[in-house]
Design a protein around this motif. Structure first.
Motif, PDB file in Angstrom:
ATOM      1  N   SER A  59      37.988  46.312  34.581  1.00 18.80           N
ATOM      2  CA  SER A  59      38.150  47.510  35.407  1.00 18.80           C
ATOM      3  C   SER A  59      37.789  47.259  36.864  1.00 18.80           C
ATOM      4  CB  SER A  59      37.284  48.650  34.861  1.00 18.80           C
ATOM      5  OG  SER A  59      35.910  48.286  34.889  1.00 18.80           O
ATOM      6  N   HIS A  60      37.126  46.151  37.149  1.00 20.33           N
ATOM      7  CA  HIS A  60      36.735  45.856  38.530  1.00 20.33           C
ATOM      8  C   HIS A  60      37.862  45.148  39.268  1.00 20.33           C
ATOM      9  CE1 HIS A  60      32.607  47.223  38.141  1.00 20.33           C
ATOM     10  NE2 HIS A  60      32.675  46.757  36.904  1.00 20.33           N
ATOM     11  N   THR A  61      37.812  45.236  40.577  1.00 20.03           N
ATOM     12  CA  THR A  61      38.903  44.710  41.387  1.00 20.03           C
ATOM     13  C   THR A  61      38.800  43.195  41.526  1.00 20.03           C
ATOM     14  OG1 THR A  61      37.794  44.830  43.543  1.00 20.03           O
ATOM     15  CG2 THR A  61      38.829  46.847  42.719  1.00 20.03           C
ATOM     16  N   VAL A  62      39.940  42.590  41.825  1.00 17.83           N
ATOM     17  CA  VAL A  62      39.952  41.135  42.010  1.00 17.83           C
ATOM     18  C   VAL A  62      39.119  40.737  43.229  1.00 17.83           C
ATOM     19  CG1 VAL A  62      42.105  40.679  40.796  1.00 17.83           C
ATOM     20  CG2 VAL A  62      42.189  41.340  43.217  1.00 17.83           C
ATOM     21  N   GLY A  63      39.016  41.644  44.197  1.00 16.93           N
ATOM     22  CA  GLY A  63      38.174  41.379  45.356  1.00 16.93           C
ATOM     23  C   GLY A  63      36.706  41.363  44.981  1.00 16.93           C
ATOM     24  N   GLU A  64      36.267  42.333  44.187  1.00 13.95           N
ATOM     25  CA  GLU A  64      34.876  42.400  43.741  1.00 13.95           C
ATOM     26  C   GLU A  64      34.488  41.182  42.905  1.00 13.95           C
ATOM     27  OE1 GLU A  64      33.764  47.078  43.068  1.00 13.95           O
ATOM     28  OE2 GLU A  64      35.094  46.129  41.613  1.00 13.95           O
TER      29      GLU A  64
END
Length: 379
Positions: free
Chosen positions: A210-215
């Motif tokens: 659920s977390h972004t690829v940036g994070e």
């Protein structure tokens, strides 16, 4: 990428259930339903090999030779033996990829026009003579069927794209990647197979996905490409030099001083397409000599709109399809884009369509594994 090491999301979260599933599920489970291994003999011509790749919709095949006459890729000893007698029947000596064929076609070109390539001559050479055009062709590995998916993810997160899995391994107490194996039969396991499995169990991995690829630090920011004015033959030479199987196609500057025969830094440049070795599947062989001298963007457009491959089927996703995300896209969505589009990389762009980086299958597997292990404080 350093962000992946300091994320608060990986603290105080118990991933024991997810980890347990990935430890209990073995690579043998993933390949049990896969079709028989596609391979070619060392005497097969490139034309025969290309037909086999296209007909079976694969991008790489192992090359088999009689035992005792060859040194395997990287010194490997991966053998096929009779199940009952143990007698060795063949030795897998390397891997041949679609890129190897394309690089061979473009090699040592000395012509100025589209009629200079003698395709009959170039496609009639045996595959054993061109193994090693790319680093991948020299990498031949096996994964013991008892290897867990978690351990397999570690191997694949280091850039190994595929491995042979023996159906009846003679090394029962070994798990992990090996350079020596003997079995009566093998199946091919790829990075895409593992990601497809993870996607199917996405609900169980939602704390990570659920977390972004940036994070998650999944983005590689250094990305090199070619311009839309680069000729196919020059793009292939650039890819071979850079050991790249695909490159972004960047919109060329109006300035004439830009060198369209070299790789360029794509960061902050307008993304207009993708050129990949797999595009070769969509180009009729009789047209390839002339098509090698057109611009890469025109090539991909022709392949996606007009060419029909040897199997008579262009597939559901043409090479023209541009698969992108941004830094705020969730890892789940990026994996879905890759698996659905059957692409090995997703370009990262900003709101203006300027290139920010790339998320490859290797990156996806790496951040999932790191996040899960950090969640249980095992690293």
């Amino acid at each position: 990428m350093a962000k992946a090491m300091s994320l608060d999301i990986n603290k105080n979260i118990n991933f024991s259930d997810e980890l347990q599933r990935l430890r209990e599920t073995k690579v043998g489970d993933l390949v049990s339903e896969k079709k028989r291994l596609v391979e070619v003999p060392y005497t097969a011509t490139l034309a025969h090999t290309l037909n086999a790749l296209v007909a079976n919709n694969v991008v790489a095949v192992p090359v088999a030779a009689p035992p005792g006459h060859w040194i395997g890729a990287g010194g490997s000893m991966i053998l096929e033996s009779d199940k009952h007698t143990g007698a060795v029947r063949k030795h897998y000596i390397g891997m041949l990829t679609m890129f190897d064929i394309l690089a061979h076609i473009a090699e040592d070109d000395q012509t100025d026009g589209g009629d200079g390539l003698d395709m009959d001559k170039r496609m009639s050479v045996p595959v054993c003579t061109i193994i090693g055009h790319s680093l991948e062709g020299l990498s031949l590995w096996t994964l013991n069927p008892n290897t867990s998916i978690l351990d397999c993810m570690e191997v694949f997160s280091k850039g190994i794209h595929r491995a042979l899995v023996p159906l009846d391994s003679h090394m029962e107490n070994i798990s992990g990647v090996e350079l020596a194996e003997s079995s009566s039969s093998y199946r091919m396991l790829t990075q895409m197979d593992v990601l497809t499995f993870l996607r199917a169990h996405g609900s169980e991995l939602k704390n990570v996905l659920s977390h972004t690829v940036g994070e998650l630090g999944a983005i590689t920011e250094h990305v090199f490409g070619v311009t839309n004015r680069t000729k196919v033959i020059d793009a292939v030479k650039c890819m071979r030099t850079g050991s790249l199987h695909a490159v972004p196609i960047i919109e060329a500057f109006d300035a004439t001083e830009e060198d369209h025969k070299q790789l360029i830094n794509g960061k902050g440049r307008k993304l207009v397409g993708t050129f990949s070795a797999t595009d070769l599947k969509g180009c009729p062989i009789d047209l390839l000599p002339s098509w090698m001298y057109i611009d890469v963007l025109e090539f991909t457009n022709r392949v996606s709109t007009g060419a029909v491959n040897a199997a008579g089927d262009m597939g559901t996703h043409s090479s023209r399809t541009l698969v992108t995300c941004d830094t705020e896209t969730s890892l789940a969505e990026v994996i879905d884009k890759a698996v659905t589009g059957h692409v090995h990389r997703v370009w990262v762009v900003d709101k203006q369509g300027l290139l920010d980086g790339i998320v490859a299958l290797t990156d996806m597997l790496r951040v999932i594994r790191i996040s899960l292990l950090h969640g249980t404080e095992e690293l």
